[in-house]
Design a protein around this motif. Structure first.
Motif, PDB file in Angstrom:
ATOM      1  N   GLY A   1      -7.115  -0.438   3.712  1.00  0.00           N
ATOM      2  CA  GLY A   1      -5.957  -0.851   4.395  1.00  0.00           C
ATOM      3  C   GLY A   1      -4.716  -0.324   3.654  1.00  0.00           C
ATOM      4  O   GLY A   1      -3.615   0.265   4.199  1.00  0.00           O
ATOM      5  N   GLY A   2      -4.826  -0.365   2.488  1.00  0.00           N
ATOM      6  CA  GLY A   2      -3.486   0.284   1.538  1.00  0.00           C
ATOM      7  C   GLY A   2      -3.548   1.632   1.726  1.00  0.00           C
ATOM      8  O   GLY A   2      -2.582   2.404   1.671  1.00  0.00           O
ATOM      9  N   ASP A   3      -4.718   2.394   2.036  1.00  0.00           N
ATOM     10  CA  ASP A   3      -4.646   3.738   2.167  1.00  0.00           C
ATOM     11  C   ASP A   3      -3.971   4.140   3.222  1.00  0.00           C
ATOM     12  O   ASP A   3      -3.201   5.078   3.468  1.00  0.00           O
ATOM     13  CB  ASP A   3      -6.001   4.463   2.165  1.00  0.00           C
ATOM     14  CG  ASP A   3      -6.813   4.431   0.789  1.00  0.00           C
ATOM     15  OD1 ASP A   3      -6.042   4.412  -0.082  1.00  0.00           O
ATOM     16  OD2 ASP A   3      -8.084   4.557   0.797  1.00  0.00           O
ATOM     17  N   TYR A   4      -4.135   3.346   4.431  1.00  0.00           N
ATOM     18  CA  TYR A   4      -3.509   3.741   5.768  1.00  0.00           C
ATOM     19  C   TYR A   4      -2.151   3.221   5.595  1.00  0.00           C
ATOM     20  O   TYR A   4      -1.036   4.019   5.999  1.00  0.00           O
ATOM     21  CB  TYR A   4      -3.989   2.955   6.914  1.00  0.00           C
ATOM     22  CG  TYR A   4      -5.168   3.363   7.509  1.00  0.00           C
ATOM     23  CD1 TYR A   4      -5.269   4.368   8.318  1.00  0.00           C
ATOM     24  CD2 TYR A   4      -6.767   3.074   7.147  1.00  0.00           C
ATOM     25  CE1 TYR A   4      -6.416   4.816   8.978  1.00  0.00           C
ATOM     26  CE2 TYR A   4      -7.610   3.458   7.802  1.00  0.00           C
ATOM     27  CZ  TYR A   4      -7.598   4.424   8.608  1.00  0.00           C
ATOM     28  OH  TYR A   4      -8.806   5.093   9.299  1.00  0.00           O
ATOM     29  N   PHE A   5      -1.662   2.340   4.750  1.00  0.00           N
ATOM     30  CA  PHE A   5      -0.248   2.122   4.794  1.00  0.00           C
ATOM     31  C   PHE A   5       0.506   3.136   4.039  1.00  0.00           C
ATOM     32  O   PHE A   5       1.427   3.368   4.418  1.00  0.00           O
ATOM     33  CB  PHE A   5      -0.204   0.604   4.004  1.00  0.00           C
ATOM     34  CG  PHE A   5       1.111  -0.157   3.782  1.00  0.00           C
ATOM     35  CD1 PHE A   5       1.817  -0.572   4.988  1.00  0.00           C
ATOM     36  CD2 PHE A   5       1.771   0.022   2.652  1.00  0.00           C
ATOM     37  CE1 PHE A   5       2.970  -0.897   4.625  1.00  0.00           C
ATOM     38  CE2 PHE A   5       3.080  -0.331   2.386  1.00  0.00           C
ATOM     39  CZ  PHE A   5       3.699  -0.984   3.491  1.00  0.00           C
ATOM     40  N   ILE A   6      -0.058   3.414   2.800  1.00  0.00           N
ATOM     41  CA  ILE A   6       0.712   4.424   2.056  1.00  0.00           C
ATOM     42  C   ILE A   6       0.780   5.688   2.896  1.00  0.00           C
ATOM     43  O   ILE A   6       1.911   6.277   2.887  1.00  0.00           O
ATOM     44  CB  ILE A   6      -0.156   4.696   0.883  1.00  0.00           C
ATOM     45  CG1 ILE A   6      -0.191   3.539  -0.284  1.00  0.00           C
ATOM     46  CG2 ILE A   6       0.311   6.116   0.068  1.00  0.00           C
ATOM     47  CD1 ILE A   6      -1.293   3.662  -1.092  1.00  0.00           C
ATOM     48  N   ALA A   7      -0.180   6.046   3.757  1.00  0.00           N
ATOM     49  CA  ALA A   7      -0.067   7.338   4.466  1.00  0.00           C
ATOM     50  C   ALA A   7       1.004   7.151   5.577  1.00  0.00           C
ATOM     51  O   ALA A   7       1.489   7.857   5.864  1.00  0.00           O
ATOM     52  CB  ALA A   7      -1.479   7.472   5.370  1.00  0.00           C
ATOM     53  N   GLY A   8       1.045   5.757   6.316  1.00  0.00           N
ATOM     54  CA  GLY A   8       2.155   5.475   7.418  1.00  0.00           C
ATOM     55  C   GLY A   8       3.596   5.680   6.642  1.00  0.00           C
ATOM     56  O   GLY A   8       4.429   6.096   7.167  1.00  0.00           O
ATOM     57  N   VAL A   9       3.654   5.042   5.408  1.00  0.00           N
ATOM     58  CA  VAL A   9       4.874   5.118   4.891  1.00  0.00           C
ATOM     59  C   VAL A   9       5.362   6.284   4.353  1.00  0.00           C
ATOM     60  O   VAL A   9       6.683   6.570   4.634  1.00  0.00           O
ATOM     61  CB  VAL A   9       5.052   4.012   3.613  1.00  0.00           C
ATOM     62  CG1 VAL A   9       6.273   4.167   2.650  1.00  0.00           C
ATOM     63  CG2 VAL A   9       4.835   2.645   4.050  1.00  0.00           C
ATOM     64  N   LYS A  10       4.284   7.024   3.739  1.00  0.00           N
ATOM     65  CA  LYS A  10       4.785   8.531   3.596  1.00  0.00           C
ATOM     66  C   LYS A  10       5.661   9.429   4.633  1.00  0.00           C
ATOM     67  O   LYS A  10       6.306   9.950   4.535  1.00  0.00           O
ATOM     68  CB  LYS A  10       3.699   9.295   3.014  1.00  0.00           C
ATOM     69  CG  LYS A  10       3.988  10.541   2.629  1.00  0.00           C
ATOM     70  CD  LYS A  10       2.697  11.310   1.964  1.00  0.00           C
ATOM     71  CE  LYS A  10       1.727  11.697   2.960  1.00  0.00           C
ATOM     72  NZ  LYS A  10       0.596  12.215   2.304  1.00  0.00           N
ATOM     73  N   HIS A  11       4.662   9.115   5.980  1.00  0.00           N
ATOM     74  CA  HIS A  11       5.246   9.887   7.170  1.00  0.00           C
ATOM     75  C   HIS A  11       6.422   9.240   7.575  1.00  0.00           C
ATOM     76  O   HIS A  11       7.104  10.024   8.339  1.00  0.00           O
ATOM     77  CB  HIS A  11       3.934   9.900   8.032  1.00  0.00           C
ATOM     78  CG  HIS A  11       2.721  10.891   7.639  1.00  0.00           C
ATOM     79  ND1 HIS A  11       3.015  12.362   7.637  1.00  0.00           N
ATOM     80  CD2 HIS A  11       1.694  10.847   7.221  1.00  0.00           C
ATOM     81  CE1 HIS A  11       1.695  12.789   7.299  1.00  0.00           C
ATOM     82  NE2 HIS A  11       1.063  11.851   6.942  1.00  0.00           N
TER      83      HIS A  11
END
Length: 199
Positions: free
Chosen positions: A181-191
């Motif tokens: 879930g952290g992977d998705y969160f980091i990707a989402g925040v970056k974009h």
């Protein structure tokens, strides 16, 4: 040409991989119905049998879609939805009948919250035409979730140690769930930050 395109679209909707996904969605209310009678061993075993078949279909549909070159947008959309429906519904039923209880409820909460978070992030990233590929860890997470839930469905109808094993596996899958879930969160925040910088 329009008729040909319509025929191809129809055949994709009813391809074997998509039919397996439809079957997994249809299995959700059946498994839930069986778990409404937790004290009836036969209903519990029936729930487990259907759950196992649904779990097998989860791994088969993606493999067949690639092997038969029958990948489709509908399949890509429905596959994670079917997974989340199955896992979430079973978690809720097992919590309701106290198979998952006490501190182990936190493992179930982590899994459910992650699924909601990832669904929201996927919707946001889809609007930006950004895809986050499924990692190997995420695949192991899904596998462990299904195995853990299988043990927990069977536990009350067999032996207490089966439930204990299921709860242990649930915690392991919850840790992997939190990590992925952290992977998705980091990707989402970056974009998200990238989009804000454009404004």
């Amino acid at each position: 040409m329009a008729v040909s395109s319509l025929t191809r679209g129809s055949s994709r909707r009813f391809s074997l991989p998509n039919l397996l996904t439809y079957g997994r969605v249809a299995a959700v209310p059946v498994v839930v119905g069986c778990l409404f009678w937790p004290e009836v061993a036969a209903a519990r075993w029936a729930a487990l049998a259907i759950f196992i078949l649904a779990g097998i279909s989860d791994f088969l549909d993606g493999y067949l879609a690639r092997a038969l070159a029958q990948q489709s947008s509908l399949g890509r959309m429905l596959d994670p939805i079917a997974d989340k429906l199955l896992v979430s519904a079973v978690l809720l039923m097992l919590a309701a009948d106290h198979t998952i209880a006490g501190v182990s409820l936190w493992a179930a909460i982590v899994i459910l919250c992650r699924e909601i978070l990832v669904s929201g992030l996927r919707e946001f990233l889809a609007e930006l035409k950004v895809s986050v590929p499924v990692s190997r860890v995420a695949k192991w997470k899904t596998f462990l979730q299904l195995v853990a839930l299988g043990f927990l469905i069977a536990g009350p109808a067999s032996a207490p140690v089966i439930t204990t094993i299921g709860l242990g596996l649930l915690w392991v899958s919850a840790i992997l769930t939190f990590y992925t879930g952290g992977d998705y969160f980091i990707a989402g925040v970056k974009h998200l930050l990238a989009e804000d910088e454009k404004v």
